[in-house]
Motif scaffolding. Sequence first.
Motif, PDB file in Angstrom:
ATOM      1  N   THR A   1      82.186  18.666  31.359  1.00  0.00           N
ATOM      2  CA  THR A   1      82.767  17.816  30.325  1.00  0.00           C
ATOM      3  C   THR A   1      84.243  18.136  30.103  1.00  0.00           C
ATOM      4  O   THR A   1      85.093  17.236  29.968  1.00  0.00           O
ATOM      5  N   LYS A   2      84.555  19.411  30.078  1.00  0.00           N
ATOM      6  CA  LYS A   2      85.954  19.811  29.907  1.00  0.00           C
ATOM      7  C   LYS A   2      86.809  19.259  31.046  1.00  0.00           C
ATOM      8  O   LYS A   2      87.894  18.694  30.831  1.00  0.00           O
TER       9      LYS A   2
ATOM     10  N   LEU B   1      87.232  15.565  30.617  1.00  0.00           N
ATOM     11  CA  LEU B   1      88.174  15.251  29.543  1.00  0.00           C
ATOM     12  C   LEU B   1      89.608  15.509  29.991  1.00  0.00           C
ATOM     13  O   LEU B   1      90.528  14.733  29.663  1.00  0.00           O
TER      14      LEU B   1
ATOM     15  N   SER C   1      92.473  12.683  30.152  1.00  0.00           N
ATOM     16  CA  SER C   1      93.739  12.837  29.431  1.00  0.00           C
ATOM     17  C   SER C   1      94.919  12.702  30.370  1.00  0.00           C
ATOM     18  O   SER C   1      95.879  11.957  30.097  1.00  0.00           O
TER      19      SER C   1
ATOM     20  N   VAL D   1      91.850  11.446  24.238  1.00  0.00           N
ATOM     21  CA  VAL D   1      90.684  12.337  24.120  1.00  0.00           C
ATOM     22  C   VAL D   1      91.131  13.758  23.850  1.00  0.00           C
ATOM     23  O   VAL D   1      90.392  14.718  24.105  1.00  0.00           O
TER      24      VAL D   1
ATOM     25  N   GLN E   1      88.749  15.656  21.420  1.00  0.00           N
ATOM     26  CA  GLN E   1      87.495  16.119  22.055  1.00  0.00           C
ATOM     27  C   GLN E   1      87.764  17.281  23.015  1.00  0.00           C
ATOM     28  O   GLN E   1      86.985  18.231  23.081  1.00  0.00           O
ATOM     29  N   LEU E   2      88.889  17.163  23.740  1.00  0.00           N
ATOM     30  CA  LEU E   2      89.221  18.228  24.677  1.00  0.00           C
ATOM     31  C   LEU E   2      89.481  19.535  23.952  1.00  0.00           C
ATOM     32  O   LEU E   2      89.064  20.616  24.400  1.00  0.00           O
TER      33      LEU E   2
ATOM     34  N   ILE F   1      82.289  13.708  21.804  1.00  0.00           N
ATOM     35  CA  ILE F   1      82.256  12.991  23.078  1.00  0.00           C
ATOM     36  C   ILE F   1      81.603  11.633  22.905  1.00  0.00           C
ATOM     37  O   ILE F   1      82.018  10.634  23.515  1.00  0.00           O
TER      38      ILE F   1
ATOM     39  N   ILE G   1      83.832   8.549  21.953  1.00  0.00           N
ATOM     40  CA  ILE G   1      84.779   7.930  22.881  1.00  0.00           C
ATOM     41  C   ILE G   1      84.364   6.491  23.127  1.00  0.00           C
ATOM     42  O   ILE G   1      83.184   6.197  23.339  1.00  0.00           O
TER      43      ILE G   1
ATOM     44  N   SER H   1      85.690  10.039  35.661  1.00  0.00           N
ATOM     45  CA  SER H   1      85.608  10.953  34.519  1.00  0.00           C
ATOM     46  C   SER H   1      84.956  10.278  33.327  1.00  0.00           C
ATOM     47  O   SER H   1      84.132  10.878  32.611  1.00  0.00           O
TER      48      SER H   1
ATOM     49  N   LEU I   1      81.523  11.377  31.480  1.00  0.00           N
ATOM     50  CA  LEU I   1      81.435  11.629  30.045  1.00  0.00           C
ATOM     51  C   LEU I   1      80.402  10.716  29.386  1.00  0.00           C
ATOM     52  O   LEU I   1      79.682  11.126  28.470  1.00  0.00           O
TER      53      LEU I   1
END
Length: 892
Positions: A257-258, A261, A265, A329, A332-333, A618, A621, A690, A694
């Motif tokens: 997920t990271k 994100l 971004s 995002v 969230q990040l 998440i 989004i 991505s 997500l």
Amino acid sequence: MAVELLLLLLLCGSTVSEVQPSHKSSPGTLDFGFVPAKAYDTYAYHEPGAIGIVFKLVHGFLYLVQPNSFPQDLVKKLAQQKFGNVQGDYQKAIYYEIGFIVAAALGLLFVLLLPLVGLFFCMCRCCDNCGGEMHQRQKKNADCRRGCFATFLFVASLIISVGVLCAYGANQHLTSQVRGAKKLVHSNFKDLRIFLNDTPGQIDYLVSQYNTTKNKALSDLNNVGPLLGSRVHERFGKEVRPALDSVLTMAGAIKETKEALENVSVSLEILQEGTERLHANLTDVKIHLTNTLNDSACSAAQAASTCNVIRNSLHQLNINANFSGLPGVSTQLARVNDVLKIDLSSLVQKGYGAFNDTPDLVVNQTKNILSDIKNLLEYIGSNITSFTKMLPVQKVLSDFTIYLTESETYVQDYFPIVEQYDFYRWLACLILCCMVILILVFYYLGLLCGTCGYDKHASPTTRGCISNTGGNFLMAGVGFSFLFSWVLMIVVVITFITGGNVEKLVCEPFEDRTLFKVLDTPYLLNQQWRNYLSGIVLKNPDINLTFEKVYSDCKENKGIYTTLHLENLFNISEFLNISMYTEDVSLKIEHINVNLSSVVLLDDIGKQSLLNFSSSGIDGINFAAYLTEVNKGVTKVDLLSFANDLEAKADQLPKGALENALKGHANSIRMIHNQQVVPLEQSMSTLNQSIRLLQRTSSNLTLSSCTKFIQNLKVLDLDGQGREAGDCEVVGKRQKVKVKNVISAVDAAQLLINNDASLVIVQETKKYMDMIIGYFEQYVEWIKESITMDVAACKPIANVIDTAVDIFLCSYVIDSVNAFWFGLGGCSIFLIPAIICAVKLSKYYRRMDTEDVYDDVDTIPMKNMENGNNSYHKEHLYGIHNPVMTSSVEQW
């Protein structure tokens, strides 16, 4: 002392009936090897060879003489000294022996009459009667009669020859077997010595194999971690592993997920800047194209239509996707980065490590108990060893060895005497055979000389010397027949009565084991004891121990402990009660209590990290907006196609500056596509991947209900029935976040370890205990089988009985004696026709003193008798010199 030895031989046997297998699990099979045992040399079987045919004939003859079954009742009464008490016992005995009585009576009649007949026959011949007159009357069938008498005598002589050969063969067979019996006796003594010498070693081997059991038990106790700990680990692993695996999966999802994100971004920033730049460049291109199309050259008739087409398509030169309105995002990040500050994977691995350390935890917490169990096993082994040393086995074996040595010495000392007496017997039987052979020699010589020297043209008074000698041989054979026949028949009757009855009353009942049934008759050998053998061996006549069963078991080479039921006399369970020891081991093992409360699957930090991830936003989004933009093209038209189309339309224009300008604009559009559109498309692809990742992660985090969670928490309770380890109330009603469900699964597994660990450990400890106890039960079962079949196998005892009765008495002695009287008896019987034929035949071979003489060869003797001369003529009528006739004429 014999009984005492047999009891001490098998000190481990009685515990078998005390210990019964109770464990349900199947422990590993122990290999105790084979009880050491040497092969016995004695082969208790006799093959008589060719003379066996004669033995079978004798058995058939005895069956004809005595077809009655074995008289068990009479023998029992005789053994109990009650014979004759009931009226009719003698009649039954006579009925049973009627065949022998009749045959013996005929033999005695033969013994009495034949000497008397011979005496009267001799006296009669001395008076010139009964063929004593040396005168032979002439008959027409004289040659036929002579031939018949010779043939009958020859056949009778052949039969007598076969009989004497049988008698001689039986005599030689008995002698040779008696001489060979020394080797057989030595073999039996050797087997008995092996039986005595090997038994202590077999006992030591049985006892030593306790070490195999003990070592296997100690090995399992030393490996209590891999065995018991692994079982506990496996039981809990059914719940713990899925829970920790889900957490570990979630940790991986957080990292993914990271990355997603970050990609979103970066890609969003690139796309926003790139689309602005692309929009500006495309605007410039449109302005320049518009200026070019406004040139006067486009007003020409040839270029007007083309320029209008190009002018109408300029609105396509614009961006299609607008990323400037998409939300970022970064929030969230930032939250996910905060979650990743806690290394969730390390926390999960730590939980795995704590759970996987269960075997070591079991080892550490059971050290004291296992030490006590090991000491108990050593104590059991020392008890067994010390108990065997307390038994006076060596003393008893030494006494028996001395007794056996003395017996063997006694047999060896007296065996030469037996051989000496057997030589006397052989010599006496040989003399009897020689008597018959002497008679046969005279008969055969008489037939040979008479047949070879007979001249049919010679008259009775002129027969040759050889023929006359043949007749004399025949008469000599007759004389010796009268002299010897009654002696032969006396021997035949005695041996017949003895050998026949022993065969019928001993050998045949022994072969079909009827004799053992008689011996096993209650109160037969001792009126106070129901079972004689058990009274002698076990000192308890009520135990069902029979001669037949003992003999059968020994024939099958079973152990003497089982054969003689020695457990009834020597119960060693009081000294070696393995069941008592197994109970002690069970109690020790049951005290094992492993505490798994120190096992922590996932601490609060890890759980909070999961909760933080679930609230990272998440799911907030706007995936639809992102996917809408990324699914669009960068521009409204494909710039390459537009440039190519523009260039193609420029080629339709007249050559000149307008054409060149349009082509320059086409190249500019191509350059914008290559330098700006292509990178933007790549960034859009990355953004698309991505965003979809997500989206999947967000959708996986949300569940419509807790149904899936409940299914994941299904476990087997301790009774083997399904139950729910947790429900919605345990983890929060209708949770919609998978993270919370994962945390609840971990909490449920942790709760199972904390609350149910003791009961699971008790169950697995019981299985572990059953496995350890199973080794002892295997040891006991192996002892049972070894005692039954291997230890002190009593085949030598059966061999001794077979050697003494079946081989030596029946096969060697009785069969030979019976074959001897059978052959000699046949000779004696056929001497009677041989005597008659020899007397008749001798008239045709001997030289007569007078003969019949006829005037007319066709005149019969009755006619001559009517003339008054009684058929005697003077010798001068035929010119035959006869001293007797000469004197008669002179007197006349």
